[in-house]
Enzyme design. Structure first.
Site, short mmCIF file in Angstrom:
data_model
loop_
_atom_site.label_atom_id
_atom_site.label_comp_id
_atom_site.label_asym_id
_atom_site.label_seq_id
_atom_site.Cartn_x
_atom_site.Cartn_y
_atom_site.Cartn_z
N ASP A 167 -20.60 13.52 -26.57
CA ASP A 167 -19.17 13.52 -26.23
C ASP A 167 -18.78 12.30 -25.39
O ASP A 167 -17.92 12.37 -24.54
CB ASP A 167 -18.78 14.81 -25.50
CG ASP A 167 -19.55 14.97 -24.19
OD1 ASP A 167 -20.55 14.26 -23.99
OD2 ASP A 167 -19.14 15.82 -23.38
N HIS A 194 0.83 -1.20 0.00
CA HIS A 194 0.00 0.00 0.00
C HIS A 194 0.87 1.26 0.00
O HIS A 194 0.63 2.21 -0.75
CB HIS A 194 -0.93 -0.02 1.21
CG HIS A 194 -1.61 1.29 1.46
ND1 HIS A 194 -2.53 1.82 0.58
CD2 HIS A 194 -1.49 2.19 2.48
CE1 HIS A 194 -2.96 2.99 1.05
NE2 HIS A 194 -2.35 3.23 2.19
N GLU A 230 1.08 6.37 11.92
CA GLU A 230 -0.20 5.82 12.34
C GLU A 230 -0.16 4.30 12.50
O GLU A 230 -0.67 3.75 13.46
CB GLU A 230 -1.27 6.20 11.30
CG GLU A 230 -2.69 5.94 11.75
CD GLU A 230 -3.17 6.89 12.85
OE1 GLU A 230 -2.53 7.95 13.03
OE2 GLU A 230 -4.15 6.55 13.54
N ASP A 231 0.43 3.61 11.55
CA ASP A 231 0.32 2.15 11.54
C ASP A 231 1.57 1.42 11.99
O ASP A 231 1.53 0.23 12.25
CB ASP A 231 -0.09 1.66 10.15
CG ASP A 231 -1.51 2.11 9.82
OD1 ASP A 231 -2.40 1.89 10.66
OD2 ASP A 231 -1.72 2.71 8.75
N ASP A 245 -3.12 8.16 -1.62
CA ASP A 245 -3.38 7.10 -0.64
C ASP A 245 -4.79 6.55 -0.86
O ASP A 245 -5.01 5.35 -0.95
CB ASP A 245 -3.24 7.75 0.75
CG ASP A 245 -3.79 6.91 1.89
OD1 ASP A 245 -3.51 5.71 1.92
OD2 ASP A 245 -4.49 7.49 2.75
N HIS A 254 3.89 7.42 4.39
CA HIS A 254 2.72 8.13 4.91
C HIS A 254 1.98 7.43 6.05
O HIS A 254 1.30 8.08 6.83
CB HIS A 254 1.74 8.47 3.78
CG HIS A 254 0.84 7.33 3.38
ND1 HIS A 254 1.22 6.38 2.48
CD2 HIS A 254 -0.41 6.99 3.77
CE1 HIS A 254 0.24 5.51 2.34
NE2 HIS A 254 -0.76 5.85 3.10
MN MN Z 1 -2.63 4.79 3.75
#
Ligand code: MN
Length: 495
Positions: free
Chosen positions: A258, A47, A75-76, A137, A71
């Site tokens: 279109d 990811h 957090e993780d 993300d 990123h």
């Molecule tokens: Mn993420």
């Protein structure tokens, strides 16, 4: 390790330093996410990698790509910002931290739509790159949405459609907004999606064949007129944008001209008009469908010449003629400008953001009360937004822009203020010291009264002098809680 090349190869002329930074971020993220798995069962690092790669595809700088790889590390993986700063420097740490903070904002449904949007824009005004990373993300999260628990899927897809898509669109990053909306579509409107897909599939096959033939004729015609330096390709409308159009046309696909369009991309503006002339000289245009968005850009800044012509075999085709630069801008929007800021060009390049803003309608909205005492102003304003009565979703969306204005410092930094704010609010929004010593102000290069309301896109310059100090009557001319608080405390402490 081979995979890192997929990212490096997307960067234009990377220096040794750039490569080193990205490799280091790659290895760091891989190590810290080790043993973590996504819902799909694949390693979590995938990811992070895909997010970094999405950013490289948007032509983002190595700094932003590195931040994209990292990123989720706070957090993780529980890594502290200070460690990121030590390893990768202040800028990368700031970006990763910004994305982390933004991630903690949870979507609360349409009721609090405005609040979420607003938080997003506050983040934008701090650093646009944070939003771009967040969008990259989200793009990967949407691509893997099938693996997420069923009850969460719909919420995430809705949030994408209601928050992320408008933000990407608003920022002009069509390449992203289109992808995100098409990924969310089947989850949010499953029946409509099936219906649209069925209609489009029948049409697409025919169209692609016809377009291919027609493209050949166009190439020949241009070559005959000695125009050889051009690119043509064709684009087929995405399902979601086709769906929106179908809604307007009573689901009659024959009324949409279109669905597919032929694009001709040329070096100069004069080439565009020249090519339009050549095309109209050969194929008859459909009246009322000739649009000069070069002379008259769309409100979102989009530029091109559009025409719909009869191909001669009973078909109609839309042709879009634009320069390479216009094409870049229409696909990448703001993303094609952030590089300038990073390279610290001296001239402020922010006309793009002014184009994104609606024209202010200053007096049509009732005053928002901004009388809070203790907590920081922007948090209070958020609370205030939340307390506002519920509107229909369409109104909510426009409302947000009507109650806020975005003005600029001479350097191009964006300051987000409530509507009817004055240069005094602006000065205090920058720093209380500047507010406390305002001597004069210039709006768009002209000397202006301090009490005059500001409009979207104004460039405001405050001249300060140590001798000057706040006046009690200023209190009648400010809208922000921060300005009121500082003026009051100055008056109390200095009289
Ligand atoms: Mn993420």
């Amino acid at each position: 390790m081979e995979r890192i090349k997929e990212i490096i190869n997307l960067i234009k002329d990377p220096s040794e330093e750039d490569k080193k930074l990205i490799l280091k971020a790659f290895q760091f993220a891989q190590k810290k996410h080790e043993n973590q798995k996504r819902f799909s069962g694949e390693p979590y690092f995938n990811h992070a990698f895909e997010t970094g790669k999405n950013l490289a595809e948007l032509n983002m700088s190595p700094t932003v790509i590195a931040a994209g790889l990292l990123h989720d590390i706070i957090e993780d993986a529980g890594i502290e910002e200070s460690i990121i700063e030590k390893e990768f420097g202040k800028e990368v740490a700031f970006l990763v931290n910004g994305v982390t903070k933004l991630g903690r904002i949870k979507y609360q449904g349409a009721k609090r739509h405005r609040e979420s949007l607003r938080k997003f824009f506050v983040a934008v005004s701090q650093d646009i790159r944070v939003i771009i990373i967040k969008l990259a993300d989200r793009l990967h999260n949407m691509k893997t949405l099938d693996y997420v628990l069923k009850h969460k899927r719909e919420r995430i897809a809705k949030e994408t459609l209601e928050i992320y898509v408008p933000v990407a669109y608003r920022l002009g990053i069509r390449k992203l907004s289109r992808q995100l909306e098409d990924l969310a579509f089947p989850y949010v409107y499953p029946q409509e999606y099936e219906k649209t897909k069925k209609l489009a599939k029948e049409k697409d096959k025919e169209d692609a064949k016809k377009l291919k033939n027609f493209q050949k004729s166009v190439k020949k015609a241009l070559a005959k007129n000695n125009i050889i330096n051009f690119i043509t390709d064709y684009r087929i409308k995405t399902y979601y944008s086709l769906y929106k159009k179908l809604l307007k046309k009573d689901w009659n696909i024959e009324k949409i001209y279109d669905i597919s369009a032929l694009r001709i991309i040329l070096p100069e503006i004069s080439d565009c008009y020249n090519v339009l002339g050549i095309i109209h000289g050969i194929w008859r245009p459909l009246p009322g469908r000739i649009k000069d968005y070069i002379a008259f850009p769309k409100p979102n800044g989009y530029q091109a010449l559009h025409t719909t012509i009869f191909t001669g075999d009973g078909n109609l085709v839309e042709i879009q003629i634009k320069t390479t630069k216009m094409h870049q801008e229409s696909e990448f929007g703001i993303a094609s400008h952030v590089f300038y800021k990073e390279k610290k060009k001296t001239t402020a390049n922010f006309s793009w953001i002014r184009r994104l803003l609606p024209l202010g309608s200053k007096d049509s909205f009732s005053k928002i009360k901004t009388d809070f005492e203790d907590i920081p102003g922007w948090i209070k304003e958020l609370v205030e937004y939340q307390e506002k009565k519920e509107d229909t979703s369409e109104e909510l969306k426009s409302d947000f822009f009507k109650k806020r204005i975005f003005v600029f410092t001479p350097k191009g930094d964006v300051i987000d203020l409530p509507i009817d704010s004055t240069p005094i609010d602006f000065a205090y929004a920058i720093h209380s010291d500047i507010g406390d010593h305002i001597a004069a102000c210039k709006v768009n290069g002209k000397m202006t009264s301090l009490e005059e309301g500001l409009s979207n896109g104004d460039i405001v310059e405050i001249v300060t002098s140590k001798k000057n100090k706040p006046s009690p009557k200023w209190l009648d001319h400010v809208r922000t809680a921060a300005a009121k608080k500082h003026i009051r405390s100055y008056l109390q402490n200095n009289n």
